[in-house]
Design a protein around this motif. Sequence first.
Motif, PDB file in Angstrom:
ATOM      1  N   THR A 140       8.780   4.879  -7.297  1.00 19.99           N
ATOM      2  CA  THR A 140       8.875   5.841  -6.604  1.00 19.99           C
ATOM      3  C   THR A 140       8.041   6.741  -5.791  1.00 19.99           C
ATOM      4  O   THR A 140       7.521   6.861  -4.897  1.00 19.99           O
ATOM      5  CB  THR A 140       9.145   7.492  -7.264  1.00 19.99           C
ATOM      6  OG1 THR A 140       8.094   7.648  -8.607  1.00 19.99           O
ATOM      7  CG2 THR A 140      10.459   7.643  -7.570  1.00 19.99           C
ATOM      8  N   GLU A 141       5.815   5.468  -6.836  1.00 21.34           N
ATOM      9  CA  GLU A 141       5.102   6.458  -5.798  1.00 21.34           C
ATOM     10  C   GLU A 141       4.321   5.062  -4.471  1.00 21.34           C
ATOM     11  O   GLU A 141       4.729   3.992  -5.036  1.00 21.34           O
ATOM     12  CB  GLU A 141       3.670   5.776  -7.453  1.00 21.34           C
ATOM     13  CG  GLU A 141       3.571   4.402  -7.944  1.00 21.34           C
ATOM     14  CD  GLU A 141       4.645   4.067  -8.783  1.00 21.34           C
ATOM     15  OE1 GLU A 141       4.588   2.865  -9.748  1.00 21.34           O
ATOM     16  OE2 GLU A 141       5.594   5.657  -9.455  1.00 21.34           O
ATOM     17  N   GLY A 142       3.969   5.535  -4.296  1.00 21.81           N
ATOM     18  CA  GLY A 142       3.748   5.027  -2.779  1.00 21.81           C
ATOM     19  C   GLY A 142       4.450   5.347  -1.798  1.00 21.81           C
ATOM     20  O   GLY A 142       5.949   5.850  -1.181  1.00 21.81           O
ATOM     21  N   GLU A 173       4.770  -0.183   0.519  1.00 20.91           N
ATOM     22  CA  GLU A 173       4.010  -0.237  -1.090  1.00 20.91           C
ATOM     23  C   GLU A 173       4.757  -0.688  -1.815  1.00 20.91           C
ATOM     24  O   GLU A 173       4.471  -1.578  -2.146  1.00 20.91           O
ATOM     25  CB  GLU A 173       3.047   0.727  -1.147  1.00 20.91           C
ATOM     26  CG  GLU A 173       2.161   1.410  -0.347  1.00 20.91           C
ATOM     27  CD  GLU A 173       1.038   1.845  -0.787  1.00 20.91           C
ATOM     28  OE1 GLU A 173       1.775   2.776  -0.661  1.00 20.91           O
ATOM     29  OE2 GLU A 173       0.457   2.561   0.134  1.00 20.91           O
ATOM     30  N   ILE A 174       5.811   0.345  -2.325  1.00 21.55           N
ATOM     31  CA  ILE A 174       7.043   0.267  -2.359  1.00 21.55           C
ATOM     32  C   ILE A 174       7.813  -0.969  -2.529  1.00 21.55           C
ATOM     33  O   ILE A 174       8.168  -2.221  -3.383  1.00 21.55           O
ATOM     34  CB  ILE A 174       8.346   0.821  -2.639  1.00 21.55           C
ATOM     35  CG1 ILE A 174       8.098   2.391  -2.607  1.00 21.55           C
ATOM     36  CG2 ILE A 174       9.801   0.278  -3.260  1.00 21.55           C
ATOM     37  CD1 ILE A 174       7.945   3.718  -2.787  1.00 21.55           C
ATOM     38  N   ALA A 175       7.993  -2.167  -1.623  1.00 23.45           N
ATOM     39  CA  ALA A 175       8.505  -3.563  -0.759  1.00 23.45           C
ATOM     40  C   ALA A 175       7.567  -4.358  -1.343  1.00 23.45           C
ATOM     41  O   ALA A 175       7.583  -5.385  -2.101  1.00 23.45           O
ATOM     42  CB  ALA A 175       8.891  -3.643   0.603  1.00 23.45           C
TER      43      ALA A 175
END
Length: 113
Positions: free
Chosen positions: A59-61, A65-67
Motif C-alpha cells: 500500500t505504501e508509495g 514505486e509499488i510496481a
Amino acid sequence: MISKLDRRNKIKARIRGRISGTPERPRLCVFRSNKQIYAQVIDDIAGNTICSASSKGITEGNKSEIAAKVGEAVAKKALEAGINTVVFDRNGFLFHGRVKSLADGARKGGLKF
C-alpha cells in the motif's frame, strides 16, 4: 474502429510469436490493471508458472514505486528458484510507466534480460 483491448491483443500475439520461455530462460510476463500489477515467471515448454508476485497487499508509495517493489519481489523468488536470466514479456502494454518500473525493479533484484 478497433478497441483498445483488441489493439493490445494484436500486439500481444505479435510479441508472443517472437518470444517463448524455456526452462533455462523463462518468460517474465507482466499484467497491469488499473489498480494492481502482476508478474509471473513462466516456462512455456512445460506450461507452468515457476514463481509470481503481485501488488496486492502493498500500500505504501505510488503505483510506479509499488510496481518496482513487485519487480524486486519476483526477482527474489526467481533467484531462489535458480533462475537468473529471463525473457521480458510486456504483454502488449507500452514499455513505460509501471511496466518499465517493474522491469527496472526486477533488474535491481538481480534478474538479467
